[in-house]
Design a protein around this motif. Structure first.
Motif, short mmCIF file in Angstrom:
data_model
loop_
_atom_site.label_atom_id
_atom_site.label_comp_id
_atom_site.label_asym_id
_atom_site.label_seq_id
_atom_site.Cartn_x
_atom_site.Cartn_y
_atom_site.Cartn_z
N ILE A 61 0.84 -1.21 0.00
CA ILE A 61 0.00 0.00 0.00
C ILE A 61 0.87 1.26 0.00
O ILE A 61 0.60 2.23 -0.72
N LYS A 62 1.93 1.25 0.78
CA LYS A 62 2.82 2.41 0.83
C LYS A 62 3.48 2.66 -0.53
O LYS A 62 3.78 3.80 -0.88
N HIS A 91 -1.06 7.24 1.62
CA HIS A 91 -1.44 6.13 2.50
C HIS A 91 -1.59 6.55 3.96
O HIS A 91 -2.30 5.90 4.73
N CYS A 135 -6.71 10.33 -1.63
CA CYS A 135 -6.32 8.98 -1.22
C CYS A 135 -7.32 7.96 -1.73
O CYS A 135 -6.95 6.89 -2.22
#
Length: 242
Positions: free
Chosen positions: A64-65, A71, A94
């Motif tokens: 995800i990062k 994030h 986001c």
């Protein structure tokens, strides 16, 4: 005797339903200019017959990062019982970054928004049935600071009525008491849909498709096997009926 010409199907549909031509990403970004609670995004396996595979949380976080540079604004992520992942954020950018994903780890995915927390629905009445929904949407948005997500006309097939109510879904959870249309200030009526209750934990706060809790008994609100032996009590307020 002359025969009545059949109505054009496209014209009929144009007078019954309208959907914004903006993409989900565009609508989510515009929602950031309104008042809303939170943005919930469902990530599913592109193959609807399969679930998303569970993975080590550290590997998921690393992924995800790497693919979502906002994030830090993800407030929660959880796997649902249906094998999907629910992301919660209050940052529209986001949310759009998550919506734009096509793969999760090594799995092809599809993404979708749960609109309930960023939209409002209300009825307006006495709208001429011969008014095209696209024209109505343009008039509505031109006179009011609101973005239409969709419109639905309540009109029975072969109805002879001249007017009908229209259900309007707009971005934002805060809406005015009245809107302006054709120089008329028309009071709106909040639309209360059929109450939805999770069929697993019986909460009114979410739908069954995103519930990650254990199934409970609808009578005593406890987990057990076999016939219910416990005293009845409300699952949500825990009160015992008298």
């Amino acid at each position: 005797m002359s025969k009545e010409k059949p109505k054009n199907l496209g014209t009929v549909m144009n007078n019954i339903y309208f959907r914004s031509n903006k993409t989900s990403n565009e609508l989510v970004l515009r929602a950031g200019q309104t008042q809303f609670k939170e943005i919930n995004i469902i990530v599913s396996n592109a193959d609807k017959s399969k679930k998303l595979p569970h993975s080590n949380p550290f590997r998921v976080q690393a992924f995800i990062k790497q693919v979502v540079n906002r994030h830090d604004n993800i407030e929660n992520m959880k796997f649902t019982r249906q094998g999907k992942i629910l992301f919660t954020t209050k940052d529209p950018i986001c949310a759009v970054q998550i919506l734009s994903l096509t793969k999760f780890m090594n799995t092809d995915i599809s993404t979708d928004v749960i609109w309930e927390n960023i939209c409002s629905r209300f009825l307006i009445f006495d709208i001429p049935v011969n008014t095209p929904m696209k024209e109505l949407a343009e008039e509505f948005q031109g006179k009011n600071d609101l973005d239409v997500v969709e419109m639905r006309r309540f009109l029975k097939q072969n109805s002879v009525k001249d007017t009908s109510p229209v259900l309007i879904t707009v971005l934002g959870t805060s809406i005015p008491e009245a809107i302006k249309i054709w120089f008329i200030n028309q009071k709106i009526h909040h639309f209360i849909d059929r109450l939805r209750q999770c069929t697993k934990c019986y909460s009114f706060a979410h739908a069954s498709r995103i519930c990650d809790k254990t199934n409970v008994c609808f009578l005593c609100s406890e987990e057990h096997v076999g016939p219910c032996q416990g005293p009845e009590k409300c699952i949500n307020c825990r009160a015992v009926p008298r």
